[in-house]
Write an enzyme that holds these catalytic residues in place. Structure first.
Site, PDB file in Angstrom:
ATOM      1  CB  ALA A   1      -0.856  -0.014   1.261  1.00 13.05           C
TER       2      ALA A   1
ATOM      3  CD  GLU B   1      -2.609  -7.773   2.420  1.00 13.86           C
ATOM      4  OE1 GLU B   1      -2.260  -6.585   2.193  1.00 13.86           O
ATOM      5  OE2 GLU B   1      -3.248  -8.091   3.427  1.00 13.86           O
TER       6      GLU B   1
ATOM      7  CD  GLU C   1       1.485  -5.942   5.344  1.00 16.99           C
ATOM      8  OE1 GLU C   1       2.370  -6.800   5.553  1.00 16.99           O
ATOM      9  OE2 GLU C   1       0.733  -5.977   4.353  1.00 16.99           O
TER      10      GLU C   1
HETATM   11  N1  T1G Z   1       4.637   3.387  -0.033  1.00 18.52           N
HETATM   12  C1  T1G Z   1       5.104   4.597  -0.403  1.00 18.52           C
HETATM   13  N2  T1G Z   1       6.389   4.839  -0.765  1.00 18.52           N
HETATM   14  C2  T1G Z   1       7.236   3.795  -0.721  1.00 18.52           C
HETATM   15  C3  T1G Z   1       6.827   2.505  -0.319  1.00 18.52           C
HETATM   16  C4  T1G Z   1       5.454   2.330   0.027  1.00 18.52           C
HETATM   17  N3  T1G Z   1       4.978   1.135   0.367  1.00 18.52           N
HETATM   18  N4  T1G Z   1       7.922   1.697  -0.381  1.00 18.52           N
HETATM   19  C5  T1G Z   1       8.952   2.448  -0.791  1.00 18.52           C
HETATM   20  N5  T1G Z   1       8.543   3.697  -0.997  1.00 18.52           N
HETATM   21  C6  T1G Z   1       9.371   4.817  -1.488  1.00 18.52           C
HETATM   22  C7  T1G Z   1      10.462   5.183  -0.508  1.00 18.52           C
HETATM   23  O1  T1G Z   1       9.948   6.091   0.456  1.00 18.52           O
HETATM   24  C8  T1G Z   1      11.484   5.809  -1.441  1.00 18.52           C
HETATM   25  O2  T1G Z   1      10.982   7.106  -1.778  1.00 18.52           O
HETATM   26  C9  T1G Z   1      11.365   4.970  -2.713  1.00 18.52           C
HETATM   27  O3  T1G Z   1      10.056   4.356  -2.648  1.00 18.52           O
HETATM   28  C10 T1G Z   1      12.423   3.876  -2.814  1.00 18.52           C
HETATM   29  O4  T1G Z   1      12.335   3.148  -1.585  1.00 18.52           O
HETATM   30  C11 T1G Z   1      -2.748  -3.108   3.058  1.00 18.52           C
HETATM   31  C12 T1G Z   1      -1.200  -1.740   4.682  1.00 18.52           C
HETATM   32  C13 T1G Z   1      10.251  -1.817  -1.654  1.00 18.52           C
HETATM   33  C14 T1G Z   1      12.139  -3.053  -0.562  1.00 18.52           C
HETATM   34  O5  T1G Z   1       6.387  -2.096   3.955  1.00 18.52           O
HETATM   35  O6  T1G Z   1      10.622  -2.193   1.993  1.00 18.52           O
HETATM   36  O7  T1G Z   1       0.890  -2.851   2.218  1.00 18.52           O
HETATM   37  O8  T1G Z   1      12.940   8.408  -0.919  1.00 18.52           O
HETATM   38  O9  T1G Z   1      14.676   3.714  -0.865  1.00 18.52           O
HETATM   39  O10 T1G Z   1      15.958   0.298  -0.940  1.00 18.52           O
HETATM   40  O11 T1G Z   1      -1.690  -4.918   4.056  1.00 18.52           O
HETATM   41  O12 T1G Z   1      11.152   0.496  -0.142  1.00 18.52           O
HETATM   42  O13 T1G Z   1      12.817   7.780  -3.333  1.00 18.52           O
HETATM   43  O14 T1G Z   1      11.206   9.467  -2.394  1.00 18.52           O
HETATM   44  O15 T1G Z   1      13.335   1.849   0.260  1.00 18.52           O
HETATM   45  O16 T1G Z   1      15.160  -0.298  -3.287  1.00 18.52           O
HETATM   46  C15 T1G Z   1       3.906  -2.794   3.025  1.00 18.52           C
HETATM   47  C16 T1G Z   1       8.191  -0.844   2.187  1.00 18.52           C
HETATM   48  C17 T1G Z   1       3.204  -1.470   3.129  1.00 18.52           C
HETATM   49  C18 T1G Z   1       7.439  -2.110   1.824  1.00 18.52           C
HETATM   50  C19 T1G Z   1      12.562  -1.016  -1.958  1.00 18.52           C
HETATM   51  N6  T1G Z   1       5.104  -2.651   2.213  1.00 18.52           N
HETATM   52  N7  T1G Z   1       9.242  -0.571   1.224  1.00 18.52           N
HETATM   53  O17 T1G Z   1      13.737  -0.752  -1.261  1.00 18.52           O
HETATM   54  O18 T1G Z   1      14.187   1.600  -2.119  1.00 18.52           O
HETATM   55  S1  T1G Z   1       1.840  -1.571   4.215  1.00 18.52           S
HETATM   56  C20 T1G Z   1       6.272  -2.277   2.780  1.00 18.52           C
HETATM   57  C21 T1G Z   1      10.409  -1.273   1.245  1.00 18.52           C
HETATM   58  C22 T1G Z   1       0.702  -2.526   3.361  1.00 18.52           C
HETATM   59  C23 T1G Z   1      -1.412  -3.757   3.303  1.00 18.52           C
HETATM   60  C24 T1G Z   1      -0.497  -2.919   4.125  1.00 18.52           C
HETATM   61  C25 T1G Z   1      11.450  -0.797   0.272  1.00 18.52           C
HETATM   62  C26 T1G Z   1      11.585  -1.699  -0.973  1.00 18.52           C
HETATM   63  P1  T1G Z   1      12.055   8.262  -2.135  1.00 18.52           P
HETATM   64  P2  T1G Z   1      13.698   2.584  -0.969  1.00 18.52           P
HETATM   65  P3  T1G Z   1      14.865   0.172  -1.927  1.00 18.52           P
END
Ligand code: T1G
Ligand code: NAD
Length: 657
Positions: free
Chosen positions: A62, A104, A124
């Site tokens: 998300a 999901e 999450e």
């Molecule tokens: N939402 C918004 N922005 C995100 C994002 C996300 N989920 N993930 C990464 N970004 C942005 C980050 O801020 C950065 O922005 C750029 O992307 C590159 O990220 C309903 C509620 C995917 C492994 O927890 O683990 O789904 O600084 O520097 O090292 O059940 O990002 O460039 O402006 O980290 O290559 C669940 C979180 C969400 C994954 C990539 N998903 N992200 O790593 O790049 S909750 C997560 C990561 C959810 C549902 C629930 C990592 C990555 P900017 P980065 P990276």
């Protein structure tokens, strides 16, 4: 360009999500996918659907930046239900990291094909949440319940091979994922749809006793983090209830946690760790070439730094004082890489290749074509200045000269060479190939492109690079000194070392400050106090307990005694009556009437010291933001992540008990 587009060819609709940088499931993507379900269901020419993502990864979850705001329809749970109810089979073609909502969505699809290098997970809990779009319900209905519980509670992703093996993926593509996915879709087109996951029975559901065991083990690792506990419960409910009822339970828990202060703290630190390395003043600055790096010193830090550099693909030349020390340093590097092989982080062949890029010498001439050198020699200004003088004559004029000093004045080191603009501080944390934190210390005269290169190196090493100004201890060690001093005051005033350590562990630290000093070695702090003695403010209260322990040779675990006694090299110390005597003697000498301390007062004093030193660091411009201080304390000093860091905890008004 819309966030979702559809191409139909030979009866197969390819639905492509294109929402850089990570295809987060923001509103445009959610509504685009929902529209695609309706459109492909209606289109008689479509027999099957492939859902794929452009760019570097399948949907990574998300859109976290939307959290805390009203969620615009369609919500992700509904989008997943729509895919699951589609009249045509949907095949999720996964590359990169299918995480959280991304996985999901893939679970709503009827089939999953994964690229060989893909990772799939539900992280999450790291945001203080649980999967909120059916992950806790569908995952245990496609992989064994125990595996589902572990994935949900730990947030740890699994690779493609494991996904195939446990049933999360139906196919693995070792070549062209898009082509293989279309072929897979063509194969299943027109065949009866498989039963929706939400309607299936859990896989290998454990009996009550076995579940109690599984749940207990996962919850024991929560260390105060609510989301881990709630995640385990949610999977338990998902197994106990029918799928549809379980979805409602999951949604309620997700909504509760979204409002939990722990989630706000974890979301704060997620974005802080990504923004802290973005330096506006370096925008557009071209960094210098980085292919070959020199490391001076093969000790604890030099060897760890060399391993980190090798693992990032850089060529490394290590310099030591003499052949024996060099052999020891090279041995440390080889052994550390062997440990990485044993943990499955790299293959034996990869280790061999890395070691081919690693040479050692006792002659500084070997540094003639390095792009950057990092010195990690003794913490002694004289030795460091000697080394920098040797580096200045042995390296190219455009080679960057970096120091890994913990406490010494980087401006003074820079002033010891004729071109100070090429000097910066790269403060790694031990073990350097593991700890993600890197303080990039910017001396007054450092060139912009030198500083920019430091951040490029940090990114290459997978570190969280935090800019710091020059002062005694930069950000982390300076705050550590401040709250260590506060703890010494409390111990002299009547708190025992174990009461302080117990309070810190209850707050969420992995270990207390006295046990930590015993582990790191009391001699390090002793050397720093002796160095500071000439300039210490005589009016400032000084507690001599630690000095007295050091004068007795009690340096901690490495000598079997420190703040605690370590019988036969045990890792866990036990209170030592001799330490209590020394404390009482110091208190008496200083006319102190000792008293009791509650855990809450202990933590109030510790957090107070951290925050006031942090505020001073901000006021002096040493740290660019309060968030940077939080990032340092969480990633270098064990501050509990789910509290967001000392500055965040204070402004959020968190109770310290
Ligand atoms: N939402 C918004 N922005 C995100 C994002 C996300 N989920 N993930 C990464 N970004 C942005 C980050 O801020 C950065 O922005 C750029 O992307 C590159 O990220 C309903 C509620 C995917 C492994 O927890 O683990 O789904 O600084 O520097 O090292 O059940 O990002 O460039 O402006 O980290 O290559 C669940 C979180 C969400 C994954 C990539 N998903 N992200 O790593 O790049 S909750 C997560 C990561 C959810 C549902 C629930 C990592 C990555 P900017 P980065 P990276
Ligand atoms: P160490 O004693 O383990 O290693 C220092 C190494 O430098 C030794 O192997 C020594 O042979 C070598 N050396 C000394 N003079 C040299 C010279 N002229 N040329 C080449 N090699 C030389 O020390 P360490 O713990 O690795 O610390 C090194 C530096 O890193 C210090 O400045 C320390 O403050 C800093 N640091 C240490 C830690 C830590 O936790 N140990 C953390 C961050 C930074």
């Amino acid at each position: 360009m819309s966030a979702v587009h559809i191409d139909v060819l030979d009866g197969i609709a390819v639905v492509t999500v294109d929402n850089p940088p990570v295809n987060a499931l923001g509103h445009a993507v959610r509504s685009g996918i929902a529209d695609a379900v309706a459109q492909t269901d209606k289109d008689a020419s479509v027999q099957a659907v492939v859902l794929i993502a452009a760019g570097r990864t399948f949907m990574a979850g998300a859109d976290i930046s939307e959290f805390g705001k009203p969620m615009a329809d369609p919500g992700l749970p509904d989008v997943v239900l729509q895919i699951e109810a589609a009249q045509k089979p949907w095949v999720a073609a996964i590359h990169g990291t299918a995480l959280g909502g991304g996985l999901e969505v893939a679970l709503g699809c009827h089939y999953r094909i994964v690229d060989a290098r893909a990772k799939l997970g539900v992280p999450e809990v790291h945001l203080g949440l649980i999967p909120g779009a059916g992950g806790t319900v569908r995952l245990p209905r496609v992989v064994p319940v125990a595996k589902a519980a572990e994935m949900v509670a730990t947030g740890r992703p699994i690779g493609a091979a494991e996904a195939l093996q446990v049933g999360l993926a139906d196919r693995k593509s070792d070549g062209d994922l898009r082509a293989d996915a279309i072929a897979f879709a063509t194969e299943i087109a027109g065949k009866p749809l498989p039963e929706a996951l939400v309607k299936r029975a859990p896989v290998d559901a454990p009996d009550d006793a076995a579940w109690h065991e599984i749940a207990g083990s996962l919850v024991s690792k929560a260390r105060g983090q609510n989301s881990v506990i709630r995640a385990v419960d949610a999977v338990g409910e998902a197994v106990r209830l029918d799928g549809v009822a379980a979805l409602a339970v999951e949604r309620q828990v997700f909504t509760d946690l979204m409002a939990d202060p722990q989630s706000a703290a974890l979301r704060h630190i997620f974005f802080a760790e990504r923004s802290v390395s973005k330096i506006n003043s370096l925008k557009g600055v071209v960094p210098r070439k980085l292919d070959h790096v020199g490391v001076i010193g093969g000790g604890t830090m030099g060897a760890g730094i060399a391993v980190a550099l090798l693992l990032s693909g850089l060529q490394v030349t290590m310099i030591e004082r003499d052949e024996d020390a060099l052999a020891t340093g090279q041995g440390r590097v080889a052994d550390t890489l062997m440990a990485s092989v044993k943990r499955g982080l790299i293959s034996p062949d990869k280790r061999e290749v890395l070691l081919q890029g690693f040479i050692g010498s006792t002659n500084y001439d070997a540094l003639e074509d390095v792009d950057l050198v990092i010195e990690a020699v003794f913490e002694d200004m004289g030795v460091k200045k000697q080394v920098f003088a040797a580096l200045e004559s042995a390296t190219r004029a455009d080679a960057i000269l970096a120091t890994n000093t913990s406490y010494l004045d980087v401006n003074e080191i820079a002033a010891s060479v004729s071109d100070p603009s090429r000097v910066l501080g790269l403060h790694f944390f031990s073990p350097a190939h593991v700890m993600k934190l890197l303080e990039i210390v910017r001396p007054d005269q450092v060139a912009d492109d030198v500083l920019a290169t430091g951040f490029v190196l940090g990114k290459m090493l997978g570190k969280i690079a935090v800019p710091a100004g020059v002062c005694d201890g930069f950000i982390g060690n300076r705050i550590l000194s401040a709250y260590r001093r506060e703890c010494d005051y409390m111990v002299e005033d009547g708190a025992t070392p174990q009461e302080v350590d117990t309070a810190m562990k209850a707050y969420g630290f992995p270990m207390g400050i006295f046990a930590m000093q015993d582990m790191a070695g009391l001699d390090i702090g002793w050397a720093a106090r002796k160095r500071r003695a000439p300039t210490r403010d005589p009016k400032e209260r000084y507690v001599a307990i630690a000095d007295r322990l050091c004068e007795l040779g009690r340096f901690g675990q490495k000598t079997g005694d420190g703040w605690y006694h370590y019988p036969e090299g045990a890792r866990r110390g036990e209170p030592d009556p001799l330490v209590s005597e020394i404390i009482a003697d110091e208190a008496a000498k200083n006319g102190i009437k000792q008293r009791d301390f509650s855990a809450e007062e202990i933590m109030d004093r510790i957090l107070g010291a951290m925050v006031s030193e942090g505020q001073a660091i901000l006021d002096e411009g040493i740290a660019a933001s309060a968030a940077a201080i939080d990032v340092v304390m969480i990633n270098g000093y064990g501050f509990p992540r789910w509290r967001g860091g000392p500055m965040f905890a204070a402004q959020a008004g968190q109770k310290n008990g």
